[in-house]
Design a protein around this motif. Structure first.
Motif, PDB file in Angstrom:
ATOM      1  N   SER A  47       0.794  -1.227   0.000  1.00  0.00           N
ATOM      2  CA  SER A  47       0.000   0.000   0.000  1.00  0.00           C
ATOM      3  C   SER A  47       0.828   1.279   0.000  1.00  0.00           C
ATOM      4  O   SER A  47       0.274   2.356  -0.181  1.00  0.00           O
ATOM      5  CB  SER A  47      -0.932   0.011   1.223  1.00  0.00           C
ATOM      6  N   HIS A  48       2.132   1.180   0.199  1.00  0.00           N
ATOM      7  CA  HIS A  48       2.966   2.379   0.249  1.00  0.00           C
ATOM      8  C   HIS A  48       2.816   3.189  -1.033  1.00  0.00           C
ATOM      9  O   HIS A  48       3.024   2.692  -2.133  1.00  0.00           O
ATOM     10  CB  HIS A  48       4.441   2.007   0.445  1.00  0.00           C
ATOM     11  N   ALA A  58      -3.568  -5.662  -6.065  1.00  0.00           N
ATOM     12  CA  ALA A  58      -2.246  -6.296  -6.077  1.00  0.00           C
ATOM     13  C   ALA A  58      -2.184  -7.433  -5.057  1.00  0.00           C
ATOM     14  O   ALA A  58      -1.659  -8.517  -5.346  1.00  0.00           O
ATOM     15  CB  ALA A  58      -1.164  -5.258  -5.779  1.00  0.00           C
ATOM     16  N   PHE A  59      -2.739  -7.199  -3.861  1.00  0.00           N
ATOM     17  CA  PHE A  59      -2.720  -8.236  -2.827  1.00  0.00           C
ATOM     18  C   PHE A  59      -3.543  -9.445  -3.259  1.00  0.00           C
ATOM     19  O   PHE A  59      -3.104 -10.593  -3.112  1.00  0.00           O
ATOM     20  CB  PHE A  59      -3.238  -7.673  -1.509  1.00  0.00           C
ATOM     21  N   LYS A  60      -4.716  -9.198  -3.811  1.00  0.00           N
ATOM     22  CA  LYS A  60      -5.579 -10.311  -4.251  1.00  0.00           C
ATOM     23  C   LYS A  60      -4.917 -11.121  -5.359  1.00  0.00           C
ATOM     24  O   LYS A  60      -4.997 -12.347  -5.380  1.00  0.00           O
ATOM     25  CB  LYS A  60      -6.921  -9.760  -4.715  1.00  0.00           C
ATOM     26  N   GLN A  61      -4.256 -10.431  -6.282  1.00  0.00           N
ATOM     27  CA  GLN A  61      -3.571 -11.141  -7.361  1.00  0.00           C
ATOM     28  C   GLN A  61      -2.401 -11.967  -6.826  1.00  0.00           C
ATOM     29  O   GLN A  61      -2.149 -13.083  -7.290  1.00  0.00           O
ATOM     30  CB  GLN A  61      -3.087 -10.149  -8.421  1.00  0.00           C
ATOM     31  N   LEU A  62      -1.714 -11.418  -5.827  1.00  0.00           N
ATOM     32  CA  LEU A  62      -0.552 -12.122  -5.257  1.00  0.00           C
ATOM     33  C   LEU A  62      -0.993 -13.419  -4.583  1.00  0.00           C
ATOM     34  O   LEU A  62      -0.407 -14.484  -4.844  1.00  0.00           O
ATOM     35  CB  LEU A  62       0.151 -11.210  -4.251  1.00  0.00           C
ATOM     36  N   THR A  82       5.040  -9.199 -11.486  1.00  0.00           N
ATOM     37  CA  THR A  82       3.871  -9.222 -12.369  1.00  0.00           C
ATOM     38  C   THR A  82       2.584  -9.346 -11.568  1.00  0.00           C
ATOM     39  O   THR A  82       1.584  -8.681 -11.860  1.00  0.00           O
ATOM     40  CB  THR A  82       3.973 -10.391 -13.366  1.00  0.00           C
ATOM     41  N   ALA A  83       2.613 -10.164 -10.533  1.00  0.00           N
ATOM     42  CA  ALA A  83       1.408 -10.376  -9.716  1.00  0.00           C
ATOM     43  C   ALA A  83       0.971  -9.105  -8.999  1.00  0.00           C
ATOM     44  O   ALA A  83      -0.222  -8.857  -8.834  1.00  0.00           O
ATOM     45  CB  ALA A  83       1.656 -11.489  -8.704  1.00  0.00           C
TER      46      ALA A  83
END
Length: 233
Positions: A47-48, A58-62, A82-83
């Motif tokens: 989130s920075h 981004a978190f959900k994709q990771l 990429t994730a």
């Protein structure tokens, strides 16, 4: 965190501000996350300098691409990058997250849990987190406050910081990082974690909905009578 001397007048003012903003925005405010502390740490690192919507993607994709934190740690960095592409600076955050996960894996013997922080005093837990690369006061407070730990720690984001400066709770020259200790010291010691969380949330919401960076809406501000900046305008 180093304890700060308490200014009784400022503490009284901070409580008055809190009470008015809670009446305006509706406290208690439901927690927006129910993540375990390790997941909250990764989420906070993403989130920075990133909008919540983008860091959330981004978190959900990771976590969709990698089944475990060990898999994230051991993956080719380009795949992690990429994730997490929706966040800002994925090329910097991917290796940093892998570095943090390696250190946590080593420290927990690959148990992949930060639940042990629950058993530490808050200052000690924050110091443990801030020893990790890229983790400062805001991230350590976010992990303890926002995660399932529900710790008594005060995060300060840019909106919260701006509102606190304009209200005169902190000096105009105090940066976000050092402001954590000063602002937290103004809150009563007997406040529980929900009240600390509410305080962060109402200060942030006020910055988002009224005390804008440009053209703050001072004419409809519920804390105008307590705000030197607003009164000077």
């Amino acid at each position: 965190m180093v304890s700060q001397p308490i200014n009784a007048d400022l503490q009284h003012k901070a409580i008055a501000i809190h009470d008015r903003l809670c009446a305006e925005y509706g406290c208690p405010i439901p927690y927006f996350h129910t993540l375990d502390p390790l997941s909250e740490l990764v989420s906070s690192l993403l989130s920075h300098r990133t909008k919540n919507r983008d860091s959330g993607r981004a978190f959900k994709q990771l976590v969709a691409q990698f089944p475990t934190w060990a898999a994230v740690r051991d993956a080719p960095t380009a795949e992690v990058e990429t994730a997490i592409a929706p966040c800002t600076w994925p090329e910097q955050k991917a290796p940093r997250i892998q570095q943090v996960l390696k250190l946590i894996g080593d420290a927990t013997h690959n148990e992949w849990s930060l639940d042990f922080l629950q058993d530490m005093p808050i200052p000690q837990a924050r110091a443990w987190l801030e020893a990790l690369p890229g983790v400062g006061p805001k991230t350590s407070a976010a992990v303890l406050c926002f995660s399932q730990l529900r710790g008594r720690a005060l995060p300060v984001d840019s909106h919260h910081h701006r509102v606190a400066q304009r209200l005169g709770l902190i000096s105009k020259t105090l940066a976000v990082g050092p402001s954590h200790a000063v602002l937290e010291a103004l809150l009563p010691e007997d406040w529980n974690a929900q009240q600390i969380y509410d305080h962060h949330e109402v200060m942030m919401l006020h910055g988002q909905r009224c005390c804008f960076y440009n053209k703050p809406a001072c004419d409809r501000c519920v804390v105008l009578s307590l705000c030197p900046y607003g009164q000077s305008r």
